[in-house]
Design a protein around this motif. Structure first.
Motif, mmCIF file in Angstrom:
data_model
loop_
_atom_site.group_PDB
_atom_site.id
_atom_site.type_symbol
_atom_site.label_atom_id
_atom_site.label_comp_id
_atom_site.label_asym_id
_atom_site.label_seq_id
_atom_site.Cartn_x
_atom_site.Cartn_y
_atom_site.Cartn_z
ATOM 1 N N SER A 114 0.778 -1.243 0.000
ATOM 2 C CA SER A 114 0.000 0.000 0.000
ATOM 3 C C SER A 114 0.806 1.288 0.000
ATOM 4 O O SER A 114 0.262 2.345 -0.345
ATOM 5 C CB SER A 114 -0.944 0.008 1.209
ATOM 6 O OG SER A 114 -0.222 -0.262 2.375
ATOM 7 N N TRP A 115 2.106 1.252 0.336
ATOM 8 C CA TRP A 115 2.887 2.494 0.441
ATOM 9 C C TRP A 115 2.860 3.263 -0.894
ATOM 10 O O TRP A 115 3.143 2.693 -1.949
ATOM 11 C CB TRP A 115 4.339 2.156 0.815
ATOM 12 C CG TRP A 115 5.210 3.378 0.888
ATOM 13 C CD1 TRP A 115 5.407 4.181 1.967
ATOM 14 C CD2 TRP A 115 5.969 3.934 -0.196
ATOM 15 N NE1 TRP A 115 6.256 5.203 1.626
ATOM 16 C CE2 TRP A 115 6.614 5.083 0.304
ATOM 17 C CE3 TRP A 115 6.158 3.588 -1.526
ATOM 18 C CZ2 TRP A 115 7.435 5.881 -0.464
ATOM 19 C CZ3 TRP A 115 6.976 4.384 -2.308
ATOM 20 C CH2 TRP A 115 7.611 5.514 -1.784
ATOM 21 N N GLY A 116 2.481 4.524 -0.812
ATOM 22 C CA GLY A 116 2.522 5.384 -1.991
ATOM 23 C C GLY A 116 1.332 5.241 -2.916
ATOM 24 O O GLY A 116 1.210 5.989 -3.884
ATOM 25 N N TYR A 117 0.461 4.274 -2.672
ATOM 26 C CA TYR A 117 -0.729 4.103 -3.516
ATOM 27 C C TYR A 117 -1.929 4.788 -2.873
ATOM 28 O O TYR A 117 -2.017 4.899 -1.657
ATOM 29 C CB TYR A 117 -1.059 2.615 -3.674
ATOM 30 C CG TYR A 117 -0.059 1.815 -4.472
ATOM 31 C CD1 TYR A 117 0.199 2.120 -5.798
ATOM 32 C CD2 TYR A 117 0.609 0.740 -3.890
ATOM 33 C CE1 TYR A 117 1.109 1.367 -6.528
ATOM 34 C CE2 TYR A 117 1.507 -0.018 -4.615
ATOM 35 C CZ TYR A 117 1.762 0.306 -5.937
ATOM 36 O OH TYR A 117 2.651 -0.439 -6.655
ATOM 37 N N ARG A 118 -2.858 5.190 -3.716
ATOM 38 C CA ARG A 118 -4.095 5.783 -3.196
ATOM 39 C C ARG A 118 -4.934 4.708 -2.493
ATOM 40 O O ARG A 118 -5.579 4.959 -1.485
ATOM 41 C CB ARG A 118 -4.871 6.402 -4.358
ATOM 42 C CG ARG A 118 -6.019 7.271 -3.919
ATOM 43 C CD ARG A 118 -6.630 7.912 -5.123
ATOM 44 N NE ARG A 118 -5.664 8.792 -5.787
ATOM 45 C CZ ARG A 118 -5.921 10.026 -6.148
ATOM 46 N NH1 ARG A 118 -7.104 10.537 -5.926
ATOM 47 N NH2 ARG A 118 -5.013 10.750 -6.742
ATOM 48 N N HIS A 119 -4.927 3.508 -3.075
ATOM 49 C CA HIS A 119 -5.661 2.381 -2.484
ATOM 50 C C HIS A 119 -4.693 1.218 -2.366
ATOM 51 O O HIS A 119 -3.744 1.115 -3.158
ATOM 52 C CB HIS A 119 -6.822 1.948 -3.385
ATOM 53 C CG HIS A 119 -7.744 3.064 -3.729
ATOM 54 N ND1 HIS A 119 -8.560 3.664 -2.803
ATOM 55 C CD2 HIS A 119 -7.964 3.705 -4.907
ATOM 56 C CE1 HIS A 119 -9.250 4.636 -3.395
ATOM 57 N NE2 HIS A 119 -8.895 4.682 -4.666
ATOM 58 N N PRO A 120 -4.943 0.280 -1.439
ATOM 59 C CA PRO A 120 -4.082 -0.908 -1.360
ATOM 60 C C PRO A 120 -4.035 -1.632 -2.699
ATOM 61 O O PRO A 120 -5.033 -1.698 -3.410
ATOM 62 C CB PRO A 120 -4.759 -1.774 -0.300
ATOM 63 C CG PRO A 120 -5.579 -0.824 0.495
ATOM 64 C CD PRO A 120 -5.998 0.279 -0.421
ATOM 65 N N MET A 121 -2.861 -2.134 -3.066
ATOM 66 C CA MET A 121 -2.678 -2.775 -4.369
ATOM 67 C C MET A 121 -2.553 -4.285 -4.251
ATOM 68 O O MET A 121 -2.091 -4.950 -5.170
ATOM 69 C CB MET A 121 -1.416 -2.215 -5.042
ATOM 70 C CG MET A 121 -1.636 -0.870 -5.660
ATOM 71 S SD MET A 121 -2.796 -0.975 -7.030
ATOM 72 C CE MET A 121 -3.597 0.611 -6.920
ATOM 73 N N ALA A 122 -2.965 -4.836 -3.116
ATOM 74 C CA ALA A 122 -2.914 -6.289 -2.921
ATOM 75 C C ALA A 122 -4.066 -6.657 -1.995
ATOM 76 O O ALA A 122 -4.538 -5.817 -1.220
ATOM 77 C CB ALA A 122 -1.583 -6.690 -2.300
#
Ligand code: MRU
Length: 355
Positions: free
Chosen positions: A304-312
């Motif tokens: 999730s770091w740096g993403y607007r939404h969790p990516m996993a």
């Protein structure tokens, strides 16, 4: 020899009043150039742990000044008590990160400096430690410039260079290690074309290397880590230059995760792979890369770091090693301030034993 466009960008230094360590907060770059003044050893520990100051030599410099700051607050009636308290603070600082040897070497150096002055008045000890930390920083700056000079002899004008992570001005006192020949070449009209791996998961390549090279006017192109093979296959890369966090006695080298993959690719395509770093990064107590502790960091840096939404998906199992080991046989040369070493890297121990 100060690079004008980067000289105001301060990675780590002591403030004018000698009571704070000034760093540019690297977690905020490239969007914001925010300077922090760290006034306690706890703040220095946190800044190292959270990568507000990062890169092996810069971590060592921050630690040296951090230990000096804590020495100013030690209350002791005799040297033995002073030194016991200093060592206690040193142990604490050493827990900030495990891989870059410069952290431990800097702490040991400050402690050795104290031990060399057992007869000095206790009130003078902090100042002596500050001078030692200043010396460490100045030596690092000189080493970086020398590394650039040696490395440039291996490069030709117009070359395409690939680099991984950030081993530039932001990772050291000034100038950089892997980026030092690029800055020197820039000053001498070499016209390098640099490709910067973005360096997942924390994007030191995108946020820091691309930032500082662009600011210095270097021709830099950002690529994702998984694009290096294609860029090499197209013939755009004539050499790889990377930094290092710890060089074992046999030349095995720990550097940012993904470095060994770049070395394997370079070997496949017949491209020279150069490791650049000061001799302070050589650790003769570590015989091979297998003995190097590899830092594992928080899973959220991947998910999730740096993403607007969790990516996993929530709860996914994550493995997040921050470094890997490049075997010595994949390294074309190791370039330090002392010169250029090639496999089997016997110079490493000579350089350390006869500094
Ligand atoms: O986790 P980081 O950003 O501290 O990792 C830094 C690196 O791997 C650099 O390449 C290394 O410290 C070289 S510093 C000149």
């Amino acid at each position: 020899m100060e690079h004008t466009s980067l000289s105001h960008l301060c990675t780590v230094r002591l403030n004018e009043t000698h009571d704070g360590v000034v760093i540019v907060d690297q977690t905020q770059l490239p969007r914001h150039e925010i300077y922090l003044t760290l006034t306690s050893i706890e703040q220095v520990w946190e800044a190292i742990r959270k990568l507000k100051v990062r890169g092996a030599p810069a971590i060592g410099i921050a630690a040296a000044y951090g230990l000096y700051l804590s020495a100013r607050n030690i209350h002791a009636d005799d040297f033995a008590t002073f030194f016991r308290k200093l060592q206690h603070q040193g142990h604490y600082l050493a827990t900030a990160r495990p891989t870059a040897v410069n952290l431990f070497a800097a702490i040991e150096r400050i402690e050795r400096c104290a031990q060399a002055h057992t007869d000095a008045p206790l009130s003078q000890l902090p100042d002596l430690l500050r001078q030692e930390a200043d010396a460490l920083r100045n030596e690092d700056a000189a080493a970086c410039h020398a590394i650039g000079t040696h490395a440039l002899t291996l490069l030709q004008p117009g070359m395409g260079l690939l680099t991984h992570c950030n081993a530039g001005h932001l990772a050291v006192s000034e100038y950089g290690t892997a980026l030092a020949p690029i800055y020197l070449g820039q000053e001498q009209g070499y016209d390098f074309r640099v490709f910067a791996d973005e360096t997942r998961p924390l994007l030191q390549g995108a946020r820091l290397t691309a930032f500082e090279l662009q600011r210095a006017g270097v021709n830099v192109t950002l690529i994702c880590d998984n694009m290096a093979s294609l860029v090499m296959r197209r013939g755009w890369i004539q050499a790889v230059v990377v930094g290092c966090d710890r060089i074992a006695a046999n030349g095995d080298t720990a550097n940012k995760i993904g470095t060994s993959a770049v070395a394997i690719l370079a070997h496949h395509y017949g491209i020279p792979f150069y490791v650049l770093g000061p001799t302070s990064t050589i650790d003769l107590h570590t015989p091979t890369g297998s003995a190097i502790t590899i830092e594992e960091r928080d899973p959220s840096e991947i998910t999730s770091w740096g993403y607007r939404h969790p990516m996993a998906p929530e709860g996914i199992k994550v493995y997040n090693p921050a470094f890997d080991i490049t075997p010595a046989e994949l390294i074309t040369a190791i370039i330090t301030e002392k010169g250029i070493a090639r496999y089997p890297f016997t110079e490493l121990s000579e350089w350390k034993v006869n500094p």
